[in-house]
Design a protein around this motif. Structure first.
Motif, PDB file in Angstrom:
ATOM      1  N   SER A   1      24.503 -51.104  77.410  1.00 48.34           N
ATOM      2  CA  SER A   1      23.157 -51.483  76.961  1.00 48.34           C
ATOM      3  C   SER A   1      22.101 -50.958  77.929  1.00 48.34           C
ATOM      4  N   ILE A   2      22.408 -51.032  79.218  1.00 46.80           N
ATOM      5  CA  ILE A   2      21.487 -50.468  80.216  1.00 46.80           C
ATOM      6  C   ILE A   2      21.401 -48.943  80.053  1.00 46.80           C
TER       7      ILE A   2
ATOM      8  N   TYR B   1      29.551 -54.140  77.822  1.00 42.51           N
ATOM      9  CA  TYR B   1      28.381 -54.301  76.962  1.00 42.51           C
ATOM     10  C   TYR B   1      27.091 -54.217  77.772  1.00 42.51           C
ATOM     11  N   ILE B   2      27.065 -54.874  78.914  1.00 42.63           N
ATOM     12  CA  ILE B   2      25.866 -54.842  79.757  1.00 42.63           C
ATOM     13  C   ILE B   2      25.591 -53.421  80.246  1.00 42.63           C
TER      14      ILE B   2
ATOM     15  N   TYR C   1      26.838 -59.840  91.311  1.00 46.01           N
ATOM     16  CA  TYR C   1      27.093 -60.289  89.949  1.00 46.01           C
ATOM     17  C   TYR C   1      28.519 -60.784  89.740  1.00 46.01           C
TER      18      TYR C   1
ATOM     19  N   ARG D   1      32.292 -57.996  78.555  1.00 47.99           N
ATOM     20  CA  ARG D   1      30.899 -58.309  78.888  1.00 47.99           C
ATOM     21  C   ARG D   1      30.298 -57.249  79.810  1.00 47.99           C
TER      22      ARG D   1
ATOM     23  N   SER E   1      25.148 -62.082  71.896  1.00 50.63           N
ATOM     24  CA  SER E   1      26.245 -61.215  72.352  1.00 50.63           C
ATOM     25  C   SER E   1      27.391 -61.997  72.983  1.00 50.63           C
ATOM     26  N   ARG E   2      27.095 -63.077  73.707  1.00 47.18           N
ATOM     27  CA  ARG E   2      28.157 -63.868  74.333  1.00 47.18           C
ATOM     28  C   ARG E   2      29.117 -64.428  73.273  1.00 47.18           C
TER      29      ARG E   2
ATOM     30  N   SER F   1      21.674 -51.071  70.790  1.00 48.73           N
ATOM     31  CA  SER F   1      22.344 -51.925  71.780  1.00 48.73           C
ATOM     32  C   SER F   1      22.748 -53.272  71.190  1.00 48.73           C
TER      33      SER F   1
END
Length: 497
Positions: free
Chosen positions: A359-360, A355-356, A260, A352, A468-469, A391
């Protein structure tokens, strides 16, 4: 005594001279407001119980005294979110000709005199006035309340022992579980448990001013005092000498995140931050324990079968992860903010990644509540809706704190670190992140029912997730406009060696 007063004076001066003092005023006001609220709440229940227990075959105070053990257990559990282990900047004093045990004694005295140990008197004083005065007068009320206060001091030191041990090794959670499990077995397995009679006799001894009863409680307090003193002395000096810093048992690289790119690199950084540092690990463990406990109680008992408590637990389980870690957004990074600012748009990538990752992490409470869904206590659609809403919408609110937080949170110091309250904005947004969804749920359910409410929450949360971005970019740009002010605050609030 002079040393105690001098160190207490130093503590107050240190708090006032802290660069975050002005920002903590709202937090202090909020704490005082909540203290007044809960005091009124306990007074109401104390008066209500006095009338509810009156008129039976047994006197009302005997009924309450038979359950003193349950109140102590409740008090023990309440201390986890509200009370930290006693902390004080002891490093400067170690260079002075002061015995270490006297410094530790100051910590323990301050903990014993903590106002939290008096909060239950708002329940017991009105109860005692309504039930005890007619038989024993005001003297009985006074001695009874003194006895209850001593029990809370004992409970304070017992909690301090368990919390300190659990901060070092999570497996120490087995200690209170075994103790309270043994007490529960002794109370409910026999047909007529002597523990109930002992609890009644203990309360009766307080009311009568029995000297042996008070001496017994004082001896128990002294024993817990010396156990805590011995434990804290060793842990504080281990921390100051950095004894554990060289003990690396396992290194996790999280190589699956390599695919990633830069986002994966910052996700790896966040995972290492959470799982390797003392403060983060302790918070993470505490949240897991509370969420698992709530989920199990909801799934396998009938204690929280009311619709209001079901909704409360469901919202709490989803929101608590975000409140605990995102309300201090960028505060952990304050320890190495200079390195992050040296790379172009590294803060945006970090936001970012956070947040990811968080959220997971919403999947964790969702999985833990599967038994509650399987038993029909919670609706599957409602749980999914709250996961999406938190989330999306709730995290949107919490991420705004990244712009304004400028206080560094020490990652490792526990015993020697002075615990400061969050800023007013942190307290306000964190409180709103939990309170507003509860109010919103009540309003929507009363208007349209559970199913329609769930779909409304999914639409709102999904909208914030899909955009979200854009709002993360906005948070990043606003942060960069304040970067010099924030960096100054991070540097000023770092703990000095």
């Amino acid at each position: 005594m002079s040393l105690f007063l001098e160190l207490r004076k130093h503590g107050k001066l240190a708090a006032k001279r802290n660069p975050m003092y002005e920002k903590n005023k709202f937090g202090k006001f909020w704490m005082y407001f909540m203290a007044v609220f809960w005091a009124g709440y306990l007074i109401f229940f104390g008066s209500t119980f006095a009338f509810a227990f009156d008129g039976g075959a047994t006197e009302a105070y005997h009924v309450l005294n038979s359950g003193l053990i349950f109140i102590l257990v409740l008090d023990f559990l309440m201390r986890f979110p509200f009370q930290k282990t006693p902390t004080q900047e002891v490093k400067p004093y170690l260079l002075l000709p002061i015995k270490r045990n006297r410094l530790i004694d100051f910590l323990l005295i301050r903990s014993g005199l903590n106002g939290f140990n008096l909060i239950w008197l708002f329940f017991f004083v009105p109860f005692a006035i309504l039930t005890i005065t007619k038989f024993y007068g005001l003297t009985g009320v006074l001695t009874y309340c003194i006895g209850i206060w001593l029990l809370m001091i004992f409970n304070n030191y017992w909690f301090l022992l368990c919390r300190t041990l659990m901060n070092e090794r999570i497996w120490w959670i087995a200690l209170p579980i075994l103790i309270y499990g043994g007490i529960a077995a002794a109370m409910f397995i026999p047909d007529k448990s002597p523990l109930f009679d002992w609890s009644i006799d203990l309360g009766e001894g307080f009311i009568n001013g029995n000297l042996l009863t008070f001496i017994g409680v004082l001896i128990a307090i002294v024993i817990m005092w010396f156990i805590n003193r011995s434990l804290m002395t060793g842990l504080i000096y281990d921390e100051i000498n950095k004894v554990e810093d060289t003990k690396v048992k396992h290194v996790s690289e999280y190589k699956f995140l390599d695919r990633y790119g830069e986002i994966g690199e910052y996700m790896r950084l966040e995972l290492k931050l959470l799982l390797r540092n003392k403060v983060c690990k302790t918070s993470l463990r505490t949240v897991f324990i509370v969420v698992i406990a709530f989920s199990c109680v909801l799934s396998f008992t009938e204690v929280y079968d009311g619709q209001g408590m079901k909704n409360f637990i469901m919202v709490y389980n989803f929101v608590i992860f975000g409140i605990l870690f995102l309300s201090s957004l960028m505060s952990y990074e304050g320890n190495y903010i200079d390195g992050l600012m040296s790379r172009k748009e590294s803060i945006y990538a970090l936001l970012r990644a956070k947040y990811i990752l968080y959220s997971i992490a919403i999947l964790i409470p969702l999985i833990l509540m599967i038994p509650a869904m399987a038993t029909g206590k919670l609706a599957v659609l409602s749980c999914i809706a709250w996961a999406v809403f938190v989330s999306g919408c709730v995290y949107f609110c919490l991420f705004q704190l990244a712009v304004y937080n400028n206080k560094t949170v020490d990652l490792n110091a526990k015993m020697t670190n002075r615990q400061n309250m969050g800023t007013g904005l942190q307290n306000l947004i964190a409180g709103a992140a939990f309170g507003v969804p509860l109010i919103l749920n009540v309003i929507l359910v009363s208007l349209w029912g559970q199913t329609v409410t769930a779909w409304i929450l999914i639409v709102i949360g999904g909208g914030f997730i899909l955009t979200s971005r854009f709002w993360l970019k906005n948070v990043y740009l606003r942060f960069m406009k304040r970067r010099y002010k924030n960096m100054e605050g991070f540097r000023d609030s770092r703990q000095r060696a």
